[in-house]
Design an enzyme around this catalytic site. Structure first.
Site, PDB file in Angstrom:
ATOM      1  N   CYS A 151      -1.777   8.596   3.984  1.00 16.69           N
ATOM      2  CA  CYS A 151      -1.781   8.266   2.559  1.00 16.69           C
ATOM      3  C   CYS A 151      -3.121   8.590   1.933  1.00 16.69           C
ATOM      4  O   CYS A 151      -3.227   8.792   0.725  1.00 16.69           O
ATOM      5  CB  CYS A 151      -1.434   6.786   2.356  1.00 16.69           C
ATOM      6  SG  CYS A 151      -2.470   5.658   3.289  1.00 16.69           S
ATOM      7  N   GLU A 185       0.894  -1.169   0.000  1.00 20.45           N
ATOM      8  CA  GLU A 185       0.000   0.000   0.000  1.00 20.45           C
ATOM      9  C   GLU A 185       0.923   1.207   0.000  1.00 20.45           C
ATOM     10  O   GLU A 185       1.725   1.391   0.913  1.00 20.45           O
ATOM     11  CB  GLU A 185      -0.902  -0.019   1.230  1.00 20.45           C
ATOM     12  CG  GLU A 185      -2.089   0.939   1.137  1.00 20.45           C
ATOM     13  CD  GLU A 185      -1.759   2.334   1.603  1.00 20.45           C
ATOM     14  OE1 GLU A 185      -1.469   3.186   0.714  1.00 20.45           O
ATOM     15  OE2 GLU A 185      -1.763   2.578   2.802  1.00 20.45           O
TER      16      GLU A 185
END
Length: 993
Positions: free
Chosen positions: A785, A751
């Site tokens: 993020c 990720e």
């Protein structure tokens, strides 16, 4: 509590009131009027009611008749609806740009504006004067409230302050022409009440009002309200302080008491506070107010209401997993209203009661109990809402009691929120007015003692042996004073042990090594949070050997047993919750709220993955014809390297480690260098939960040393990584190389971040949009993020949006998050600070800086920066900055908005603020991101509710916290058995049953 004779008196009084009002229907239910028809349709068709209220909410933002027509079609004429033609406003087959559609839309808009005006006296104090004069001529007093919900910025708050000061001035000048009501002093109504009476909400004067910063909010709101209070005292006017949402209740009570404790108001009687009877705590709150009132030299007033935010409070509490603060049955609220009214009346020497209700049973109770106590009629005031319950008002006037109208002043946009609340009250299934006038419920039913209507408690469900279904761990409800104190104590405890040593964890033991590394507080960089012993290649090799030895027994353990360790870890994390959060505040600079959310997410991962593994651990029967048995099951991949980030040092670490462990893998866990103390605490939790020796290693160390060795080692089967794109792509490349001793292909779960956009449509609710974007862009200093780094605004809404966003952002406070009054803390270190500053300098050269707000000089406090005139293909709009830098991009229409949103190499999260059903549907299908949030911020994914992860260069498409995540940590197997023996096959249905 009350004798039968008293209950008979109350019922008789209520019946008498009904006799007076039964022939008069409130205008809201008058079917000859347009709004009456709308009310009838809303009560008969719940789907229409939802669409109608949503349309009323968006109407003020629609600037053209074509836009109104377009929304009418989207709300009332969709193919999936089955509304009668009359409910489609005659435009179901018309083009929204046609003259006929525009004329119809103009008519609908005019009617809704007229409906709103029924509840609003005027847009300004001057506009309201004709209505106010009419109220006075009719023998009623009024209290005037300036419409507006919580403000977003200090300029908005100051504007409200100025408007209230102007309101007092206007009313004081006008009151000279008003005759005092009652037979008392010529300048006071009923001999004790000023003719000028205003109501205000503290949230209007305090942007970002939140109970987390309790003391700071109370003092700041008090400071902003005091000029209004002093002006009111000088004019001998009455000020009532309203309570809104439950979250503001304790703050508002404390603000009221702090103001009244000031010397200027120690003996000033013309002030009041609201109590909401639908709150379970209301009786306790009144008891506390009365104890405080006994110490004062003058009375104050308690306005007792049922409460106007029932739906909101119920939804918020259930969504957050908190106890519902309101009574969930209407009869309980009605009974509590009577109980609290009795408390106030019995203490009339200290507090006056203002009975604010349209319920004739409630009014009758107050009338009778006041008489029972021998109180003069002018001792208790009764209040009704402007534009509602005219028959109730008329009946009360005949009682010759003090009667006041709660009236509002304001523009159409804030007025719509008020209108929707009034419509909700009138159309609720248990609304007194609806039952009385629209549904014809019998008088005897309506005047019954509400205690008799309270349903019996539901029987407790039988105890289940298996673990309860998964529910998200509730975030701290900062309303709770005890929880705020617990967090504050945890901060002090963590502060006292800063600088402690944290060893590595190897083969079930905590081991000290020759090399140590300090972890520093990014808010105070000379403060050592902890000294962490470092692993090297030797320790990593030992961990690999220990894991290889532990793997057979660990992988053979039943899934239930491995899950139980996760469940124990969840319980330990709950016990350590405040300590874990406080350490996170110190080590990575999270605010209290962000740190608590990190810990609760980690707990969620433990609970959810444990339950998921129990499900996946069962052998699954497959389609099997006679004579053949087919089954599938999963086995662990082997040794897992978990390389975790610093920005969610508990949640993501615990999520990846627990997923790998519960699926039967042995884990070698390397935390980020900036969050190694938190990594040690993750390890401590799992050690205490009982992970066997060798199954978990804690290996803090350099990425080029420990990290590279884990990625390239042939014994590693699986790598779970969360972090930057560059490091993630490097891991993928290195892991793809098959070493000579390696007999497997390494699985890499990555990720890697995003460049996330939020689109603001031309009809977006700007209160929601601005709040959601600020939280998404600057929550944890833009270091998520999922953070919003681009806002794409349709040009029709562009100027309005910026006029709200910039002052609201400027109201955010930047500082050391160890204290609860901080909105944004530091970035993680000086390297991150330098990167942010380089992009800000680029922005100054290539875009237009709208706001650059600096924090303290010490520590890694990057400024909060917002730019507009940003080119969609510029580095500012394309690069992941990972800091508090926000780019605003103007676009013509929805087509261009989606094109700009999708033109980055990432696809992680996105947001869309709109009230257009058609555009919302377009965003669902055309906004290409892993997690799309509609009408809320784009951060804060919840386990099992919003499984998290993206695609393109944001990751491999896995979804942490979702039903398919654990599958990435296992290999699926299928076994087929031929069950035929010499022509004989067992009965498979029986065997499978």
């Amino acid at each position: 509590m009350y004798s039968d004779d008293f209950q008979t008196l109350v019922a008789d009084r209520a019946r008498s009131l009904f006799e007076r009002v039964r022939e008069t229907k409130p205008s809201m239910f008058n079917l000859a009027w347009w709004s009456g028809k709308v009310m009838e349709w809303c009560m008969k068709n719940e789907e229409f009611k939802v669409e109608m209220f949503r349309f009323v909410d968006v109407l003020p933002y629609l600037n053209t008749s074509a836009a109104v027509a377009r929304h009418l079609q989207e709300y009332f004429c969709r193919p999936d609806q089955c509304f009668p033609t009359a409910l489609q406003w005659g435009i179901n087959r018309l083009s929204p740009d046609s003259m006929a559609a525009k004329i119809a839309a103009k008519g609908v808009r005019s009617n809704i504006v007229q409906m709103a005006k029924q509840f609003i006296t005027g847009s300004t104090a001057a506009d309201a004067l004709p209505n106010l004069k009419r109220i006075r001529r009719d023998g009623l007093a009024f209290t005037l409230d300036l419409l507006g919900e919580a403000t977003l910025s200090w300029p908005e708050a100051r504007e409200y302050q100025e408007r209230y000061l102007e309101l007092i001035k206007t009313l004081v000048n006008e009151q000279k022409r008003w005759r005092a009501l009652g037979d008392g002093k010529p300048d006071l109504d009923w001999g004790h009440s000023p003719r000028v009476n205003i109501s205000l909400k503290p949230s209007t004067f305090c942007p970002g009002m939140h109970p987390l910063n309790f003391e700071g909010v109370v003092e700041r709101a008090k400071k902003e309200i005091m000029p209004i209070m002093l002006a009111a005292k000088e004019a001998e006017a009455f000020v009532n302080i309203d309570i809104e949402q439950y979250a503001f209740k304790d703050l508002t009570l404390e603000i009221f008491k702090r103001i009244m404790d000031e010397p200027e108001f120690a003996d000033y009687p013309h002030c009041g506070i609201v109590i909401q009877a639908y709150l379970r705590e209301s009786a306790d709150d009144v008891e506390k107010l009365i104890r405080w009132a006994r110490k004062r030299t003058s009375q104050f007033t308690i306005r007792l209401v049922k409460g106007a935010y029932w739906d909101y409070e119920t939804v918020i509490a259930k969504r957050e997993g908190w106890p519902v603060p309101v009574f969930e049955d209407k009869a309980e609220t009605d009974a509590n209203f009577e109980q609290v009214a009795r408390q106030i009346l019995e203490n009339h020497k200290y507090v006056r009661l203002a009975c604010a209700s349209h319920n004739l049973r409630s009014i009758a109770f107050v009338l009778e109990y006041s008489r029972y106590l021998g109180l003069p009629k002018d001792e208790v005031e009764y209040q009704v809402l402007f534009g509602m319950a005219e028959p109730v008002r008329i009946a009360l006037q005949e009682e010759k009691v003090p009667l006041r109208v709660y009236a509002t002043v304001g523009e159409l946009i804030p007025g719509m929120a008020y209108l929707v609340r009034r419509l909700l009250e009138n159309t609720a299934n248990e609304s007194f007015l609806r039952q009385s006038y629209a549904e014809g419920v019998s008088i005897e039913t309506l005047i019954e003692d509400p205690r008799r209507r309270i349903p019996a408690p539901a029987a407790e469900p039988p105890m289940e042996i298996s673990r309860a279904p998964f529910f998200n761990e509730p975030h701290i409800n900062w309303v709770d004073e005890d929880l705020r104190a617990e967090f504050s104590d945890a901060m002090k405890n963590v502060e006292a042990r800063l600088g402690a040593e944290y060893p590595i964890y190897l083969n079930g033991e905590f081991v000290k090594t020759p090399k140590q590394s300090p972890s520093l507080n990014p808010a105070t960089e000379d403060q050592v949070v902890g000294v962490v012993h470092q692993a090297g290649k030797r320790e990593t090799r030992e961990a690999l050997e220990a894991a290889k030895k532990a793997l057979p027994a660990w992988s053979a353990l039943p899934a239930q047993n491995r899950a139980e360790i996760l469940f124990r870890a969840a319980d330990i994390s709950r016990r350590m919750r405040a300590e874990l959060s406080a350490m996170m505040v110190k080590e990575v600079g999270k605010t209290w709220k962000e740190a608590d959310g990190d810990v609760t997410e980690g707990i969620d991962f433990l609970e959810y993955y444990g339950q998921e593994m129990i499900r996946l651990g069962e052998t699954q029967s497959l389609m099997s014809p006679p004579g053949e048995m087919n089954a599938s099951f999963y086995q662990p991949k082997g040794l897992a390297a978990v390389i975790a980030p610093w920005n969610f040092p508990f949640a993501i670490s615990m999520g990846m480690v627990s997923a790998a462990l519960v699926t039967g893998n042995c884990v070698l866990y390397k935390p980020a260098s900036n969050s190694q103390v938190m990594g040690a605490m993750v390890t401590q939790v799992l050690h205490e939960a009982g992970v066997p020796a060798g199954t978990l290693a804690f290996l803090p160390g350099g990425g080029s040393n420990v990290g590279r060795m884990l990625v390239e080692h042939p014994d590693i089967n699986l790598i779970a990584f969360t972090g930057s794109k560059d490091v993630g792509l490097d891991i993928l490349q290195r892991a793809a190389v098959v070493q000579p001793e390696q007999h497997h292909i390494k699985k890499v779960i990555t990720e890697m971040g995003g460049k996330n956009a939020v689109i603001v449509d031309y009809d977006a609710d700007l209160d929601e949009a601005v709040s959601g974007i600020l939280a998404s862009a600057f929550g944890y200093s833009g270091q998520k993020c999922s953070a919003c780094s681009r806002v794409i605004v349709l040009e029709e809404n562009y100027d309005r949006f910026l006029s709200r966003l910039i002052p609201a952002a400027d109201a955010m406070s930047i500082g050391d998050p160890s204290t609860p009054n901080v909105s944004m803390g530091p970035v993680i270190d000086q390297k991150a600070y330098g990167k942010v500053m380089r992009y800000i300098e680029k922005g100054k050269r290539t875009a237009n800086p709208l706001l650059i707000k600096y924090g303290p000089g010490d520590g890694s406090f990057a400024p909060l920066a917002i730019f507009d005139r940003v080119k969609p293909d510029s580095p500012l709009a394309q690069d992941e900055i990972f800091g508090p830098v926000l780019s605003i991009i103007k676009v013509k229409d929805m087509d261009e908005a989606l094109q700009v949103a999708n033109m980055v190499p990432y696809a992680l999260t996105g947001g869309f603020f709109s009230r257009s059903p058609m555009n919302i549907e377009r965003a669902r299908t055309e906004f290409k991101v892993g997690n799309l949030y509609i009408n809320q911020g784009c951060t804060g994914a919840m386990v099992a509710r919003q499984p998290f992860g993206g695609f393109k260069l944001s990751g491999i498409g896995s979804k942490a916290g979702g039903p398919d995540y654990l599958l990435h940590f296992m290999d699926p197997r299928c076994v087929t058995e031929n069950t035929m023996r010499r022509g004989f096959a067992p009965n498979q249905e029986k065997n499978q049953g």
